[in-house]
Design a protein around this motif. Structure first.
Motif, short mmCIF file in Angstrom:
data_model
loop_
_atom_site.label_atom_id
_atom_site.label_comp_id
_atom_site.label_asym_id
_atom_site.label_seq_id
_atom_site.Cartn_x
_atom_site.Cartn_y
_atom_site.Cartn_z
N GLU A 1 0.84 -1.19 0.00
CA GLU A 1 0.00 0.00 0.00
C GLU A 1 0.88 1.24 0.00
OE1 GLU A 1 -0.80 0.22 4.81
OE2 GLU A 1 -2.26 -0.77 3.51
N PRO A 2 0.35 2.39 -0.46
CA PRO A 2 1.15 3.62 -0.48
C PRO A 2 1.55 4.04 0.94
CG PRO A 2 -0.82 3.84 -1.83
CD PRO A 2 -0.98 2.58 -1.05
N GLU A 3 2.76 4.59 1.05
CA GLU A 3 3.22 5.13 2.34
C GLU A 3 2.35 6.32 2.72
OE1 GLU A 3 5.17 4.79 4.83
OE2 GLU A 3 7.11 3.92 4.33
N LEU A 4 1.99 6.41 4.00
CA LEU A 4 1.20 7.52 4.49
C LEU A 4 1.98 8.82 4.31
CD1 LEU A 4 -1.42 8.34 5.96
CD2 LEU A 4 -0.17 8.10 8.12
N GLU A 5 1.38 9.80 3.62
CA GLU A 5 1.96 11.12 3.37
C GLU A 5 3.18 11.07 2.44
OE1 GLU A 5 2.69 13.12 7.03
OE2 GLU A 5 0.59 13.10 7.65
N ALA B 1 4.59 -5.51 3.51
CA ALA B 1 4.97 -6.31 4.66
C ALA B 1 5.80 -7.51 4.24
CB ALA B 1 3.72 -6.78 5.40
N MET B 2 6.70 -7.91 5.13
CA MET B 2 7.52 -9.09 4.88
C MET B 2 6.88 -10.32 5.50
SD MET B 2 11.43 -7.71 5.35
CE MET B 2 12.07 -9.32 4.86
N LYS B 3 7.23 -11.47 4.96
CA LYS B 3 6.78 -12.72 5.54
C LYS B 3 7.49 -12.93 6.88
CE LYS B 3 5.93 -15.00 1.08
NZ LYS B 3 6.34 -16.10 0.17
N PRO B 4 6.91 -13.75 7.76
CA PRO B 4 7.53 -13.97 9.08
C PRO B 4 8.96 -14.48 8.96
CG PRO B 4 5.30 -14.85 9.02
CD PRO B 4 5.63 -14.46 7.61
N LEU B 5 9.82 -13.96 9.85
CA LEU B 5 11.21 -14.38 9.91
C LEU B 5 11.57 -14.68 11.36
CD1 LEU B 5 13.14 -11.87 7.59
CD2 LEU B 5 12.93 -14.33 7.26
N PRO B 6 12.39 -15.69 11.60
CA PRO B 6 12.82 -15.99 12.97
C PRO B 6 13.53 -14.78 13.59
CG PRO B 6 13.42 -17.78 11.48
CD PRO B 6 12.95 -16.65 10.62
N GLY B 7 13.17 -14.46 14.83
CA GLY B 7 13.81 -13.37 15.54
C GLY B 7 13.16 -12.01 15.34
N TYR B 8 12.19 -11.94 14.42
CA TYR B 8 11.51 -10.67 14.15
C TYR B 8 10.00 -10.81 14.37
CZ TYR B 8 15.85 -9.32 11.82
OH TYR B 8 17.17 -9.03 11.53
N TYR C 1 8.95 -4.55 7.23
CA TYR C 1 8.37 -3.85 6.08
C TYR C 1 9.47 -3.39 5.13
CZ TYR C 1 4.44 -3.69 9.30
OH TYR C 1 3.45 -4.04 10.18
N VAL C 2 9.17 -3.46 3.85
CA VAL C 2 10.06 -2.96 2.81
C VAL C 2 9.36 -1.81 2.10
CG1 VAL C 2 11.14 -3.50 0.59
CG2 VAL C 2 11.25 -5.15 2.46
N THR C 3 10.08 -0.72 1.88
CA THR C 3 9.53 0.43 1.18
C THR C 3 10.28 0.62 -0.13
OG1 THR C 3 8.95 1.51 3.27
CG2 THR C 3 9.03 2.91 1.31
N TYR C 4 9.53 0.80 -1.22
CA TYR C 4 10.17 0.97 -2.52
C TYR C 4 9.54 2.12 -3.29
CZ TYR C 4 6.20 -2.02 -3.92
OH TYR C 4 4.95 -2.56 -4.11
N GLY C 5 10.29 2.64 -4.24
CA GLY C 5 9.82 3.78 -5.02
C GLY C 5 8.83 3.37 -6.10
N ASN C 6 8.01 4.32 -6.52
CA ASN C 6 7.07 4.05 -7.60
C ASN C 6 7.05 5.17 -8.64
OD1 ASN C 6 5.36 6.12 -6.51
ND2 ASN C 6 4.52 4.62 -5.07
#
Length: 203
Positions: free
Chosen positions: A50-54, A62-69, A73-78
């Protein structure tokens, strides 16, 4: 001092003031800044983009579940370079102050002392920030945050975020340029009717 030695000394001083230089864009939880989102399909939740707020020129996924976390989230340009990862934020499963201190010590050992610190009088908010220069990602920030309170504007527990501020600015500038182009190509609209007080009040 000879001109050559003077030049060498000035360059050395500039490097020291700039802080540690990274050999490559930093990586967190298996995601490297500058990588393309299409190459991360095995790490991301396909239904959570989804678009970043503001910051409409960025998209967060969102990322898939990872051990220890607990989450990530990953943010990328559009706009400037669609799909290029500009930010990674991970929330650790261990929310304790002790774990925060371990992560802080590890970051200091790797990147030196942080450039900025922010907290509160209660001691339950601690934010550390490193500013680094990278030949590829440009201005890179690393932010470690610990929070143990009730204000939902802060992420509870421990979180770490890496971001290329240079690439974020590229996306922002791209969006502004497109908006300016769209504005000049559109016909002027008729002035909207002024909104009266009744419009803003509950009924």
């Amino acid at each position: 001092m000879s001109p050559v030695r003077a030049l060498f000394a000035s360059l050395l001083l500039a490097c020291c003031l700039a802080g540690p230089a990274l050999a490559a864009p930093p990586e967190l939880a298996g995601v490297r800044l500058g990588s393309n989102i299409r190459d991360l399909a095995d790490k991301l939740d396909p239904g959570m983009a989804e678009p970043e707020l503001e910051q409409g020129y960025l998209t967060i996924q969102a990322m898939k579940p990872l051990p220890g976390y607990r989450s990530g989230y990953v943010t990328y340009g559009n706009c400037a370079q669609p799909g290029r990862v500009v930010r990674v934020k991970m929330n650790y499963a261990d929310s304790s102050r002790e774990f925060h201190d371990k992560i802080l010590a590890g970051l200091k050992k790797r990147y030196g002392e942080p450039k900025q610190w922010r907290g509160n009088a209660f001691g339950n908010l601690r934010i550390w920030k490193w500013s680094l220069l990278d030949p590829h990602a440009g201005d890179v920030s690393i932010i470690l945050q610990y929070y143990d309170g009730e204000d939902d504007s802060f992420t509870r527990g421990n979180s770490l975020r890496i971001s290329s501020r240079s690439w974020v600015k590229e996306e922002q500038d791209c969006r502004r340029a497109k908006q300016a182009s769209d504005t000049t190509s559109k016909k002027p609209e008729a002035p909207a009717r002024p909104l009266d007080l009744d419009y803003f009040l509950p009924r």
